[in-house]
Design a protein around this motif. Structure first.
Motif, PDB file in Angstrom:
ATOM      1  N   GLU A 148      -5.305  -6.059   6.734  1.00  0.00           N
ATOM      2  CA  GLU A 148      -4.774  -5.233   5.655  1.00  0.00           C
ATOM      3  C   GLU A 148      -4.666  -3.773   6.068  1.00  0.00           C
ATOM      4  O   GLU A 148      -5.527  -3.247   6.780  1.00  0.00           O
ATOM      5  N   ILE A 187      -3.984  -0.133   4.004  1.00  0.00           N
ATOM      6  CA  ILE A 187      -3.834   0.507   2.699  1.00  0.00           C
ATOM      7  C   ILE A 187      -2.716   1.541   2.777  1.00  0.00           C
ATOM      8  O   ILE A 187      -2.698   2.389   3.686  1.00  0.00           O
ATOM      9  N   PHE A 225       1.249  -7.018   9.075  1.00  0.00           N
ATOM     10  CA  PHE A 225       0.066  -6.650   8.316  1.00  0.00           C
ATOM     11  C   PHE A 225       0.344  -6.798   6.812  1.00  0.00           C
ATOM     12  O   PHE A 225       1.486  -6.810   6.375  1.00  0.00           O
ATOM     13  N   THR A 226      -0.728  -6.883   6.045  1.00  0.00           N
ATOM     14  CA  THR A 226      -0.620  -6.990   4.599  1.00  0.00           C
ATOM     15  C   THR A 226      -0.789  -5.620   3.971  1.00  0.00           C
ATOM     16  O   THR A 226      -1.842  -4.994   4.123  1.00  0.00           O
ATOM     17  N   VAL A 263      -1.706  -3.035   1.172  1.00  0.00           N
ATOM     18  CA  VAL A 263      -2.510  -2.948  -0.042  1.00  0.00           C
ATOM     19  C   VAL A 263      -2.246  -1.575  -0.650  1.00  0.00           C
ATOM     20  O   VAL A 263      -2.458  -0.549   0.004  1.00  0.00           O
ATOM     21  N   SER A 268     -11.588  -3.589   1.853  1.00  0.00           N
ATOM     22  CA  SER A 268     -12.216  -4.909   1.924  1.00  0.00           C
ATOM     23  C   SER A 268     -12.620  -5.189   3.364  1.00  0.00           C
ATOM     24  O   SER A 268     -12.417  -4.363   4.263  1.00  0.00           O
ATOM     25  N   ARG A 295     -11.156  -7.023   5.274  1.00  0.00           N
ATOM     26  CA  ARG A 295      -9.930  -7.224   6.054  1.00  0.00           C
ATOM     27  C   ARG A 295      -9.172  -5.925   6.307  1.00  0.00           C
ATOM     28  O   ARG A 295      -8.144  -5.913   6.972  1.00  0.00           O
ATOM     29  N   THR A 296      -9.707  -4.805   5.804  1.00  0.00           N
ATOM     30  CA  THR A 296      -9.026  -3.525   5.956  1.00  0.00           C
ATOM     31  C   THR A 296      -9.163  -3.019   7.388  1.00  0.00           C
ATOM     32  O   THR A 296     -10.271  -2.865   7.899  1.00  0.00           O
TER      33      THR A 296
END
Length: 390
Positions: free
Chosen positions: A77, A79, A97-98, A100, A121, A123-124
């Motif tokens: 993740e 941000i 990447f995800t 957030v 989190s 996963r960050t």
């Protein structure tokens, strides 16, 4: 437009320097010595060890996420803000990447630091923080938290050249920082961007990724020799370490950058003086004036309605158009990126409703041109017109 977003950002002397270069019998036009000199001079100005000049700030974003992918091939993740330019978010998605999202602090237009911390989190991997339109988006608490947690800070400083946090230039705090030299920004190479870092591995990766992933673009003999030793079947001039890009800039851009950089600090000072005067003259009953101005290097006049009022917003836009005031609605990147079609398959439907501060800017936030040769009497004229709208 009587009051455009930018005016006279390339001086006659800049153009004369380009002409002199082109008058040579065989001028170097591709990436060459002026590019390398500009990179070194930029390091000296910013206070970082390494810089890589590319063809845009968006390309700087893309390469930064590609470097993060080399470091974390398994993904994770990142941000990101909903109020930013598309390339910050697109580069995250393009590299697997995800994203957030975290809502903004209305006093800086950057992500709210406390909300960033809440969103972290296991996963960050990184926080990709945009310093929006010259404001300092950092807090001491956020810097300490990310350092202790081992989470990378990436700074987008594309609109905020010369802004500072505690007296230190933005772009010198993160693992990597990105700058843009687009025409309307604090300084310009027409199109252009810079990737800055103190990490030697990230620097070598950026050099290779900028130019097709070629190992010969590395300027570290140890890196080159390792690849050559591992691949004896390949021509050393054509070893491609990464599936990469061609985002090099040119000698033209390097010359412009070297000409403009010595004026940058003085231009930042003028922009900041303009902005503070603007805030002192617009009507605080109608428009927000409580921005965090400490350390700012204002990119534009931020015009944000105190209250959501669509009718007033329409009257305001009509008045600006009639008076020749160029503006952009939605501030950085056109407002709330979560409303954009490119994210429809990535985020839940109506996810934008969870970001009220950004959504207010989307509909009721504007920016107006602020540039060094804008006179105080012109700022007064703009404010008088804005205040007259009812």
């Amino acid at each position: 437009m009587k009051f455009p977003l930018m005016r006279n950002n390339i001086a006659r002397d800049d153009l004369d320097a380009l002409i002199e270069h082109l008058k040579q019998d065989d001028p170097i036009l591709t990436n060459g010595p002026n590019v390398r000199a500009f990179e070194q001079e930029w390091n000296g100005w910013l206070g970082t060890k390494y810089s890589v000049f590319v063809n845009s700030g968006a390309s700087a974003n893309l390469l930064t996420m590609a470097i993060l992918k080399i470091r974390y091939p398994e993904g994770g993740e990142v941000i990101v803000p909903p109020l930013t330019w598309i390339s910050d978010i697109a580069s995250v998605v393009q590299n697997g990447f995800t994203p957030v999202f975290v809502d903004i602090d209305p006093t800086t237009l950057a992500m709210d630091a406390s909300k960033i911390i809440d969103a972290i989190s296991d996963r960050t991997l990184a926080v990709f923080l945009t310093h929006v339109q010259g404001f300092d988006g950092l807090t001491d608490e956020l810097i300490r938290y990310l350092d202790q947690a081992g989470i990378l800070l990436i700074e987008d400083v594309c609109e905020s050249h010369g802004a500072t946090h505690n007296g230190r230039k933005l772009g010198s705090f993160g693992w990597i920082s990105n700058f843009s030299f687009y025409y309307a920004h604090h300084m310009t190479t027409i199109e252009g961007g810079m990737i800055c870092t103190n990490d030697p591995e990230a620097y070598q990766a950026a050099r290779m990724l900028r130019s097709h992933g070629m190992v010969r673009e590395s300027n570290d003999p140890a890196v080159k020799n390792a690849y050559i030793a591992d691949h004896p079947d390949l021509n050393p001039d054509f070893i491609f370490a990464h599936a990469a890009y061609n985002v090099r800039n040119t000698e033209i851009g390097g010359i412009l950058g070297r000409r403009q950089l010595p004026r940058l600090d003085a231009n930042v000072k003028l922009r900041t003086e303009n902005f503070l005067h603007f805030l002192s003259r617009i009507n605080p009953a109608k428009f927000r004036t409580d921005f965090k101005t400490e350390g700012s290097s204002n990119y534009a006049f931020n015009l944000v309605l105190q209250r959501p009022d669509m009718d007033f917003a329409e009257r305001l836009m009509s008045a600006m158009r009639k008076s020749g005031i160029e503006f952009r609605r939605g501030s950085a990147g056109g407002g709330n990126q979560l409303r954009q079609p490119y994210l429809k398959s990535i985020i839940p439907a109506e996810h934008y409703k969870n970001f009220p501060q950004t959504d207010h800017i989307h509909f009721f936030g504007f920016y107006i041109g602020n540039f060094p040769d804008l006179r105080i009497d012109e700022v007064d004229e703009i404010c008088t017109l804005l205040n007259s709208v009812n």
